[in-house]
Design a protein around this motif. Sequence first.
Motif, PDB file in Angstrom:
ATOM      1  N   ASP A  49       0.873  -1.168   0.000  1.00 16.95           N
ATOM      2  CA  ASP A  49       0.000   0.000   0.000  1.00 16.95           C
ATOM      3  C   ASP A  49       0.916   1.226   0.000  1.00 16.95           C
ATOM      4  N   GLU A  50       0.344   2.396  -0.236  1.00 16.91           N
ATOM      5  CA  GLU A  50       1.148   3.614  -0.273  1.00 16.91           C
ATOM      6  C   GLU A  50       0.580   4.674   0.648  1.00 16.91           C
ATOM      7  N   ALA A  51       1.460   5.455   1.261  1.00 14.78           N
ATOM      8  CA  ALA A  51       1.005   6.563   2.098  1.00 14.78           C
ATOM      9  C   ALA A  51       0.468   7.676   1.210  1.00 14.78           C
ATOM     10  N   ASP A  52      -0.406   8.522   1.783  1.00 18.82           N
ATOM     11  CA  ASP A  52      -0.930   9.665   1.021  1.00 18.82           C
ATOM     12  C   ASP A  52       0.097  10.787   0.987  1.00 18.82           C
ATOM     13  N   SER A  53       0.801  10.968   2.089  1.00 21.97           N
ATOM     14  CA  SER A  53       1.842  11.994   2.117  1.00 21.97           C
ATOM     15  C   SER A  53       2.959  11.539   3.041  1.00 21.97           C
ATOM     16  N   GLY A  54       4.075  12.206   2.919  1.00 21.57           N
ATOM     17  CA  GLY A  54       5.248  11.787   3.679  1.00 21.57           C
ATOM     18  C   GLY A  54       6.136  10.962   2.783  1.00 21.57           C
ATOM     19  N   GLU A  55       7.284  10.542   3.291  1.00 22.82           N
ATOM     20  CA  GLU A  55       8.158   9.743   2.447  1.00 22.82           C
ATOM     21  C   GLU A  55       8.562   8.456   3.152  1.00 22.82           C
ATOM     22  N   TYR A  56       8.845   7.490   2.322  1.00 21.95           N
ATOM     23  CA  TYR A  56       9.271   6.182   2.810  1.00 21.95           C
ATOM     24  C   TYR A  56      10.558   5.819   2.088  1.00 21.95           C
ATOM     25  N   ASP A  59      16.173   1.044   2.575  1.00 21.02           N
ATOM     26  CA  ASP A  59      17.553   0.752   2.201  1.00 21.02           C
ATOM     27  C   ASP A  59      18.118   1.845   1.288  1.00 21.02           C
ATOM     28  N   GLY A  60      17.807   3.099   1.647  1.00 20.96           N
ATOM     29  CA  GLY A  60      18.335   4.226   0.886  1.00 20.96           C
ATOM     30  C   GLY A  60      17.540   4.589  -0.359  1.00 20.96           C
ATOM     31  N   LEU A  61      16.536   3.781  -0.674  1.00 18.42           N
ATOM     32  CA  LEU A  61      15.750   4.033  -1.890  1.00 18.42           C
ATOM     33  C   LEU A  61      14.422   4.688  -1.560  1.00 18.42           C
ATOM     34  N   PRO A  62      14.129   5.848  -2.114  1.00 19.61           N
ATOM     35  CA  PRO A  62      12.803   6.441  -1.921  1.00 19.61           C
ATOM     36  C   PRO A  62      11.755   5.579  -2.634  1.00 19.61           C
ATOM     37  N   ILE A  63      10.743   5.162  -1.877  1.00 20.19           N
ATOM     38  CA  ILE A  63       9.695   4.318  -2.460  1.00 20.19           C
ATOM     39  C   ILE A  63       8.541   5.223  -2.869  1.00 20.19           C
ATOM     40  N   LYS A  64       8.546   5.629  -4.100  1.00 20.80           N
ATOM     41  CA  LYS A  64       7.535   6.569  -4.563  1.00 20.80           C
ATOM     42  C   LYS A  64       7.349   6.448  -6.067  1.00 20.80           C
ATOM     43  N   ASN A  65       6.104   6.502  -6.483  1.00 23.56           N
ATOM     44  CA  ASN A  65       5.770   6.469  -7.913  1.00 23.56           C
ATOM     45  C   ASN A  65       6.504   5.377  -8.680  1.00 23.56           C
ATOM     46  N   LEU A  66       6.607   4.209  -8.086  1.00 26.63           N
ATOM     47  CA  LEU A  66       7.270   3.114  -8.792  1.00 26.63           C
ATOM     48  C   LEU A  66       6.282   2.466  -9.751  1.00 26.63           C
ATOM     49  N   THR A  67       6.769   1.975 -10.851  1.00 24.57           N
ATOM     50  CA  THR A  67       5.916   1.166 -11.708  1.00 24.57           C
ATOM     51  C   THR A  67       5.628  -0.144 -10.982  1.00 24.57           C
ATOM     52  N   GLU A  68       4.553  -0.806 -11.359  1.00 22.74           N
ATOM     53  CA  GLU A  68       4.207  -2.101 -10.731  1.00 22.74           C
ATOM     54  C   GLU A  68       5.390  -3.059 -10.849  1.00 22.74           C
TER      55      GLU A  68
END
Length: 227
Positions: A49-56, A59-68
């Motif tokens: 699942d993904e958060a609505d705001s904030g960052e995750y 291991d040093g990788l921003p998890i955001k807007n990744l393709t499936e």
Amino acid sequence: MHKSYAIGDSSLHVLKGIDLNVEEGEMVAIMGSSGSGKSTLLNIIGMLDEADSGEYILDGLPIKNLTEKKAAVYRNKFLGFIFQSFNLINYKTALENVALPLYYQGLKRKERQEKALFHLGKVSLADWAKHLPKELSGGQKQRVAIARALAANPKLLLADEPTGALDTKTSYDIMAFIQQLNDEGKTILMVTHEEDIANMCKRIVRLRDGVIMEDKKVNQVRAEQYV
Ligand code: ADP
Ligand code: MG
């Protein structure tokens, strides 16, 4: 990190500004009453699942807007899951269940089987490889699930109430195993609402109404003394 769910026309604000940092090698219990957002948090950390705001950052990788596709690669590389209800595939044997995530890693059939058997051996279930989940006890099923979660050698093991469906002795059995994994360096994050289980971790994070109300280190109680 914030997360809301839409319910009809209104929305339910579940995570209200979670700020959490977990280092490699930690073993963390996430506690809180039912509905406090524990599974929501774990699912975001697990990239289900993904958060609505904030960052995750994993291991040093921003998890955001990744393709499936990319998300699936990361999930497979970094994350192993175990659940209260085991989530094994009923019509597949223990060995096939453990081998499944290796399929997505592109391993050949023989390699998958060998690796799966090795991991079943690590949870002392090599003799049960050809059995179906329905022929196994609850504790054995959870051990198969652990073997499956570890087959792809993830950095982080996420567990949502892994002992929730097990009796006390079997729970401690499973905890002894999870502690051993942590001793070997695996990072563990586990949701539980049982104090005795939480005290077998090294740190307890308590959620309440979507915020962290307590975050403390604990003196780890060793499970093997009870098994
Ligand atoms: P916990 O694991 O701590 O019991 P959850 O994270 O599962 O709590 O749920 C937190 C709140 O969000 C609960 O009120 C739950 O009903 C609600 N919730 C969880 N998932 C969804 C969803 N997919 N859609 C709508 N509401 C949800
Ligand atoms: Mg939950």
